[in-house]
Design a protein around this motif. Structure first.
Motif, short mmCIF file in Angstrom:
data_model
loop_
_atom_site.label_atom_id
_atom_site.label_comp_id
_atom_site.label_asym_id
_atom_site.label_seq_id
_atom_site.Cartn_x
_atom_site.Cartn_y
_atom_site.Cartn_z
N LEU A 6 1.17 -1.18 0.03
CA LEU A 6 -0.30 0.27 -0.27
C LEU A 6 0.50 1.41 0.07
CD1 LEU A 6 -2.43 -1.13 2.96
CD2 LEU A 6 -2.97 -1.38 -0.01
N ASP A 7 2.53 1.23 -0.41
CA ASP A 7 2.63 2.27 -0.73
C ASP A 7 3.25 3.18 -2.71
OD1 ASP A 7 4.84 4.49 0.38
OD2 ASP A 7 5.60 2.87 0.22
N GLY A 315 3.95 -7.62 6.82
CA GLY A 315 4.01 -7.82 5.63
C GLY A 315 3.73 -6.30 4.18
N ILE A 316 2.39 -5.77 5.93
CA ILE A 316 2.38 -4.55 5.49
C ILE A 316 2.84 -3.34 4.54
CG2 ILE A 316 0.02 -2.55 6.02
CD1 ILE A 316 -0.86 -4.74 7.22
N CYS A 317 3.13 -2.57 3.86
CA CYS A 317 3.67 -1.73 3.06
C CYS A 317 2.96 -0.52 3.14
CB CYS A 317 4.42 -1.84 1.48
SG CYS A 317 5.30 -3.51 2.14
N ALA A 318 3.36 0.44 4.00
CA ALA A 318 3.33 2.01 3.69
C ALA A 318 4.04 3.08 4.17
CB ALA A 318 1.87 2.29 4.63
N SER A 319 4.33 4.06 3.91
CA SER A 319 4.99 5.45 4.42
C SER A 319 4.71 5.75 4.71
CB SER A 319 5.44 5.47 3.33
OG SER A 319 4.49 6.45 2.76
N ARG A 350 0.64 7.30 5.11
CA ARG A 350 0.19 7.25 4.65
C ARG A 350 0.21 5.57 3.78
NH1 ARG A 350 3.79 9.33 -0.94
NH2 ARG A 350 4.46 7.26 -0.72
N PHE A 351 -1.25 5.58 3.18
CA PHE A 351 -1.61 4.37 2.27
C PHE A 351 -1.90 4.36 0.88
CE2 PHE A 351 -2.87 3.31 6.93
CZ PHE A 351 -2.36 1.92 7.34
N SER A 352 -1.87 4.80 0.22
CA SER A 352 -1.34 4.51 -0.83
C SER A 352 -1.39 2.76 -2.16
CB SER A 352 -0.54 5.47 -1.37
OG SER A 352 0.86 4.96 -2.06
N LEU A 353 -2.96 3.80 -2.89
CA LEU A 353 -3.88 2.26 -2.89
C LEU A 353 -3.02 2.22 -4.57
CD1 LEU A 353 -4.78 2.71 -0.05
CD2 LEU A 353 -6.94 1.20 -1.87
N SER A 354 -3.50 0.82 -5.08
CA SER A 354 -3.21 0.54 -7.24
C SER A 354 -4.73 -0.10 -7.33
CB SER A 354 -2.22 0.13 -7.23
OG SER A 354 -1.64 -0.89 -7.00
N ARG A 355 -4.67 -0.78 -8.58
CA ARG A 355 -5.34 -1.41 -9.15
C ARG A 355 -5.25 -2.89 -8.69
NH1 ARG A 355 -2.71 -0.04 -14.43
NH2 ARG A 355 -1.80 -1.09 -14.85
N PHE A 356 -3.89 -3.18 -8.59
CA PHE A 356 -3.48 -4.47 -7.05
C PHE A 356 -4.00 -4.44 -6.12
CE2 PHE A 356 -0.73 -3.70 -11.03
CZ PHE A 356 -1.05 -5.27 -11.90
N THR A 357 -4.41 -3.54 -5.21
CA THR A 357 -4.98 -3.71 -3.95
C THR A 357 -6.50 -4.58 -4.07
OG1 THR A 357 -4.45 -1.58 -4.39
CG2 THR A 357 -5.72 -2.34 -1.89
N THR A 358 -6.14 -5.18 -3.69
CA THR A 358 -7.84 -5.71 -2.92
C THR A 358 -8.25 -5.94 -1.71
OG1 THR A 358 -6.66 -7.94 -1.80
CG2 THR A 358 -6.75 -8.03 -4.19
N ASP A 359 -9.36 -6.23 -2.13
CA ASP A 359 -10.32 -5.68 -0.74
C ASP A 359 -9.98 -6.68 0.56
OD1 ASP A 359 -13.08 -4.00 -1.17
OD2 ASP A 359 -13.35 -5.05 -2.41
N GLY A 360 -9.18 -8.17 1.00
CA GLY A 360 -8.89 -8.65 1.05
C GLY A 360 -7.70 -8.38 2.01
N GLU A 361 -6.84 -7.20 1.71
CA GLU A 361 -6.11 -6.32 1.41
C GLU A 361 -6.09 -5.44 2.39
OE1 GLU A 361 -2.39 -7.73 -1.85
OE2 GLU A 361 -3.79 -6.02 -2.22
N ILE A 362 -7.02 -4.80 1.99
CA ILE A 362 -8.01 -3.28 3.13
C ILE A 362 -8.35 -3.94 4.19
CG2 ILE A 362 -9.86 -2.27 3.13
CD1 ILE A 362 -7.07 -1.27 1.62
N ASP A 363 -9.31 -5.12 4.75
CA ASP A 363 -9.71 -6.19 5.95
C ASP A 363 -8.45 -6.11 6.32
OD1 ASP A 363 -11.77 -6.40 4.93
OD2 ASP A 363 -12.21 -8.18 3.64
N THR A 364 -7.31 -6.64 6.45
CA THR A 364 -6.24 -7.10 6.81
C THR A 364 -5.62 -5.20 7.63
OG1 THR A 364 -4.96 -8.81 5.59
CG2 THR A 364 -3.93 -7.59 7.27
#
Lengths: 390, 285
Positions: A6-7, A315-319, A350-364
């Motif tokens: 999410l970066d 495993g969650i990548c943010a900045s 900062r969380f920055s999403l992309s088209r590869f981000t999934t709902d499951g990842e957001i749930d985590t």
């Protein structure tokens, strides 16, 4: 452990289709597009196609696209060109929240006889256009304002700014590195003279960018040498990456709607849930018009690097906008310019999403982050009263 | 990403002694929210009020600030107050297998908190380098952004043998915000260096074996390692047999292509300050 990435405002994953498109141009089709033989000529055709694809994404003509090595080069080329074009104009306008690619350059200019105005932003990260109106004059060579901010995602009113700039006869440059592919841009109906774009922010590889220069706008090259890019940027073309960027731009156009619907919905859900689950949290730039993929959220009484390290363990990548992550000792210049209190700025993520981000990842993230913040606050000597609340 | 050692990671993932002590004998608080890090240290003494039987901390800060606080509390337990006061920030960093130089200020914060806690307990003058607290100031404020005095900066410069303004920023934060005090920091470095040179020991004429070994250790600690830290490296003394010194390189020095030159530099220093016949050998340890 599979990463939850999410970066995406830092860099993006190269799209598989993009990689396939560029792959033959290393070991098989390695010719130099400037060569007179068929072997170089076939690469030239692909470079032309890439130029058309890039132009298509931003509503430009192919000949208005100059391939560069990165967004930083494009920014430097644009501003330095304007100063050469107008040797007698000694004033530059930018903003306090620009990327260092622009800000460091401008601050350096102020030591070389230029007057530099850095426009302020309000608490939501928005510009005051009256400040621009009173700062700009006939002596202004160039105004450089980013299309959207990398840390907060706040979008600036580029066309309104452009109209003010044009009235005074200055050139107008925008660093659109964060905006391209996330919101629609159309240079055919724009006041922008020059625009920077970076490949690795939209699923192309690192090391490729473009500078758009509107037809008729005078331009002086930063790099001189060979005749490449119509002598506007010397140096043998980075053919594989140029071809990759062309493909990435084509895909970005196709996914633009997805970015503004599905991706935006995930961002909004993340924002809503985190605010409801975590006390003393606030959105940086929450009331402003923002990119659909970016969330900058501040947590009081916890330091940002610690939050990132705990996220990273999962495993969650943010900045972060915190001081500690950058090696500098002050929190991000963007958050400070917005007047975000120090108590919050040190704990901004900062969380920055992309088209590869999934709902499951957001749930985590929604499941894990409240515990991480609580853990950080339990260690902190400040804000102990919040622990009862959550 | 920071190159944290496994020990640093282990201490911020599983910090020891987090919390407070309701009936603490001594409490030391340094830093603030605005500075970006702060540490509150609680100390409990035994019945004779001599030895530290328990220590806890609350820290607001980054991973290395948490790890430094955790390390500090582990290190002082069981020590007398005087023994605890001997702990230097470098020892806190060493306990963690080293800290990135930009993060050395975290170890300094730990040392500060300890000094403040003990000074408050003993009722003597309270060290006043700590940022923005209401103690009376001793010395002149040099760094206005972080509220640091010349006395404090000189102490850290001398203890850690710092020789550039950038290092002083990494160890204390001074000069890291507006940068206005950097010229003054450079003056302080020159002052401290001048004072040190006057005290610099000449190579002794004759040495007992025991004294030689002590001197080798002192020179490595004071003259060699600080220079390696400046480049992100380090070394460990493995053995001394007569005049043969064995060292192992750590951090950036380990596997560095120029470690051969570094070993010669170490040898040269030891010959200069201890004895002419010293040889240095690099070993894997």
């Amino acid at each position: 452990m599979k990463e939850i990435y999410l970066d995406n405002n830092a860099t993006t994953r190269v799209d598989d289709d993009v990689f396939e498109e560029m792959r033959p141009y290393f070991c098989e089709l390695y010719g130099n597009p400037s060569s007179m033989h068929y072997f170089g000529g076939q690469v030239q055709k692909k470079v032309d196609e890439a130029r058309q694809r890039v132009a298509g994404l931003i509503g430009a003509h192919p000949e208005e696209i100059i391939f560069t090595a990165c967004g930083t080069e494009s920014d430097n080329a644009a501003i330095r060109s304007a100063l050469e074009v107008f040797p007698n104009k000694r004033h530059v306008i930018t903003t306090r929240v620009e990327h260092p690619a622009v800000l460091t350059l401008c601050r350096g200019l102020s030591k070389h006889g230029y007057r530099v105005t850095e426009l302020n932003v309000d608490g939501e990260g928005r510009l005051d256009l009256d400040e621009l109106r009173s700062a700009i004059d006939e002596n202004t060579a160039i105004v450089s304002v980013m299309y959207a901010n990398n840390e907060t995602g706040v979008i600036f009113p580029i066309e309104e700014i452009g109209r003010i700039v044009k009235e005074k006869g200055a050139l107008f440059h925008t660093d659109a590195v964060q905006a391209v592919g996330k919101i629609p841009l159309n240079m055919a109906e724009s006041t922008v003279d020059m625009l920077s774009l970076s490949g690795h922010k939209l699923h192309a590889p690192k090391g490729i960018g473009i500078l758009y220069v509107r037809k008729g706008v005078p331009f002086r090259p930063l790099l001189v040498g060979g005749h490449q890019e119509k002598s506007r940027r010397a140096g043998t073309e980075n053919t594989a990456s140029i071809i990759a960027l062309g493909k990435a731009c084509e895909l970005a156009g196709r996914y633009l709607e997805d970015e503004n619907t599905r991706v935006k919905a995930m961002r909004d859900r993340l924002e809503r849930e985190l605010l409801s689950l975590i006390p003393a949290a606030r959105i940086n730039g929450g009331k402003a018009d923002r990119l659909p993929n970016t969330l900058s959220i501040a947590f009081e009484f916890v330091e940002g690097e610690l939050i990132l390290l705990y996220l990273s363990e999962l495993g969650i990548c943010a900045s972060s906008g915190s001081a500690c992550t950058s090696g500098s000792l002050e929190p991000s210049h963007v958050l400070r310019a917005m007047g975000v209190p120090f108590t919050c700025a040190h704990g901004s993520i900062r969380f920055s999403l992309s088209r590869f981000t999934t709902d499951g990842e957001i749930d985590t993230v929604i499941r894990e982050l409240p515990q991480i913040i609580r853990r950080g606050r339990e260690m902190s000597p400040f804000g102990r009263e919040l622990l009862q609340k959550s | 990403m920071w190159d944290y050692t496994d020990k640093v990671k282990e201490h911020f993932m599983n910090p020891r002694n987090v919390g407070d002590i309701a009936d603490a004998d001594a409490v030391g608080e340094v830093g603030s929210l605005a500075c970006g890090d702060a540490l509150k240290l609680f100390i409990k003494l035994d019945e004779q009020k001599e030895r530290i039987v328990d220590a806890k901390f609350q820290t607001f800060g980054c991973g290395s600030a948490i790890a430094s606080s955790s390390a500090l509390t582990e290190m002082i337990k069981g020590k007398t107050l005087d023994e605890a006061l001997q702990i230097t920030n470098q020892e806190i960093a060493d306990f963690l297998g080293g800290l990135p130089e930009e993060k050395m200020h975290c170890s300094v914060m730990g040392q500060e908190a300890l000094e403040v806690a003990i000074a408050k307990y003993r009722g003597g003058p309270i060290p006043t380098h700590d940022h923005g607290h209401e103690h009376e100031q001793e010395g002149e404020i040099v760094c206005k952004c972080f509220g640091l005095t010349d006395g404090f900066l000189k102490k850290v410069i001398a203890q850690n043998r710092l020789h550039t303004a950038e290092q002083v920023t990494h160890f204390t934060k001074a000069g890291g915000a507006c940068g206005g005090c950097i010229p003054k920091i450079k003056e302080l470095i020159a002052e401290v260096l001048g004072e040190q040179q006057q005290r610099e020991p000449k190579r002794p004429e004759r040495l007992t074996n025991l004294r030689k070994m002590q001197l080798i250790q002192e020179v490595l600690e004071n003259d060699v390692r600080p220079q390696l830290w400046a480049d992100g490296g380090d070394l460990e003394l493995i053995d001394i047999a007569g005049s043969a010194v064995q060292i192992a390189f750590r951090k950036a020095c380990a596997g560095c292509a120029s470690s051969g030159y570094t070993a010669r530099f170490v040898e040269q220093k030891l010959r200069e300050l201890v004895a002419e016949d010293i040889t240095v050998e690099e070993v894997q340890g």
